[in-house]
Design a protein around this motif. Structure first.
Motif: not given
Length: 421
Positions: A181-188, A206-215
């Motif tokens: 998560l440190e390596h992943l860009a915002e929105g990545g 997909r990274r959404e702020g402080d958590h991840l949501m499935s696409t």
């Protein structure tokens, strides 16, 4: 390195036939991924002597390395899931991507998709695997387009001096490492085969702020992660009266006193049927996921030859649960109208009827609330703002956060969508 050189025309014929099949099955949906699969010679990345029909099949993985006990610890994944994972990542030209789990072929595909202005970094913990990947990438012209790193990807990678647009994890993961998560860009996007109480789904988050949501989500299996991110299952053996064994495999919570099951196989079995039916050939993979989410004591089950269970092998599936001094597993039986089966629960133990009833109730709950719907997944790293969850959301604690699986509150359970495999 594979020194076997098939006739170019023959290899191209197999390769193009594979791509045509992947497109027809909607595993490839973009021209960029199609071009990559038509370009990269998969047969030069697999083990020497692998037949072309095996190399270019839709759903065959090809082993790269075995452990001393024969277990596969590195492989070239099946073509269908490689295609789907790249599509799930939604890569475009010029993007940067981190691949966790090297082999060479998948990295070459990624290099084709992101193009000469993109960046691909492929990391693996095994120096033999990374050495082989470098050799094959050099030999096929991709050595200058892929940076191969030997390291445990649970830790931050100094080679990455900026966040990446996407991460593809090509080994089975029980958790998401904070370093990813440190390596992943915002929105990545991160595409990962995530193990949830023994059931794996390849999830694009997909990274959404402080958590991840499935696409998007795919069903597939992967060799497990090694290194700091490894997590072993716990296996318990139950002997029957003839000295054969039934094995129970737990991924997460193990019941406190497994000795309560001593002698369970010597008891009379109990069957509870549910009136929930399904047609032959229809997938019920989401029932497995529902069990992992909501059935207490969930585990996988296997039976030695010679046991009563082994003799009934065609009528049961390897999904089970421990209920105190009893255990239960999923079974089916043919229904009179033909072309379909009914789900049931079969239990052994002093309180086998209670165990079978508990599983049967979850089958019926899945039929009402989980069937014909697509669950969504989220990952909440430690420290994120976790909301209140509804009754159809399962919360699975992980080392570095929690994973959640959410089904809609209502579902149409009238149609069969859920397979005999």
């Amino acid at each position: 390195m594979n020194t076997l050189r098939h006739d170019d025309a023959s290899a191209a014929e197999f390769r193009n036939a594979l791509v045509d099949t992947l497109i027809a099955k909607k595993k490839i949906t973009s021209p960029e991924v199609e071009r990559a699969f038509r370009t990269v010679p998969r047969h030069l990345f697999v083990a020497e002597g692998t037949p072309l029909d095996v190399t270019y099949s839709v759903d065959n993985s090809v082993a790269i390395k075995h452990a001393p006990d024969g277990v596969i610890i590195s492989s070239t994944s099946a073509a269908y899931i490689q295609a789907r994972m790249i599509e799930q990542a939604e890569l475009t030209a010029g993007m940067s991507v981190l691949e966790i789990g090297s082999g060479g072929f998948n990295a070459a595909l990624l290099a084709e998709v992101v193009g000469p202005d993109g960046r691909v970094v492929s990391v693996d913990i095994d120096p033999e695997v990374t050495g082989r990947a470098r050799e094959l990438l050099d030999a096929t012209g991709y050595g200058s387009r892929v940076t191969v790193v030997q390291a445990d990807a649970e830790n931050p990678l100094p080679v990455l001096d900026a966040p990446v647009d996407a991460i593809l994890v090509t080994v089975g993961a029980w958790d998401l490492a904070p370093a990813w998560l440190e390596h992943l860009a915002e929105g990545g996007r991160i595409v990962v085969p995530l193990r949830m109480n023994g059931i794996t789904r390849v999830i694009a988050f997909r990274r959404e702020g402080d958590h991840l949501m499935s696409t998007s989500v795919e069903v597939a299996g992967f060799v497990p992660m090694q290194g700091e991110g490894a997590r072993d299952e716990r296996v318990f053996q139950l002997p029957d009266r003839d000295g054969h064994h039934v094995k129970l495999r737990f991924d997460e919570d193990v019941p406190q006193d497994m000795s309560l099951l001593d002698g369970a196989l010597a008891t009379e079995r109990t069957d509870v049927w549910t009136s929930v039916t399904i047609k032959h050939g229809v997938s019920f993979a989401d029932l497995h996921l529902w069990f992992a989410a909501f059935l207490p004591g969930f585990c996988k089950i296997a039976a030695d030859e010679g046991t009563d269970m082994a003799a009934e092998r065609k009528g049961w599936f390897p999904f089970a649960a421990v209920h105190g001094d009893s255990f239960v597993y999923l079974v089916v039986r043919t229904v009179p109208e033909g072309g379909a089966v009914e789900f049931g629960a079969r239990a052994y133990g002093t309180h086998g009827e209670d165990a079978a009833t508990a599983m049967a109730e979850q089958i019926q709950a899945w039929d009402r609330h989980g069937r014909n719907t697509e669950p969504t997944f989220a990952y909440w790293p430690t420290g994120s703002q976790v909301p209140e969850f509804g009754e159809n959301t399962a919360v699975l604690p992980k080392t570095h956060g929690i994973a959640t699986i959410s089904w809609p509150s209502t579902a149409n359970a009238s149609d069969d969508q859920g397979a005999l495999q």
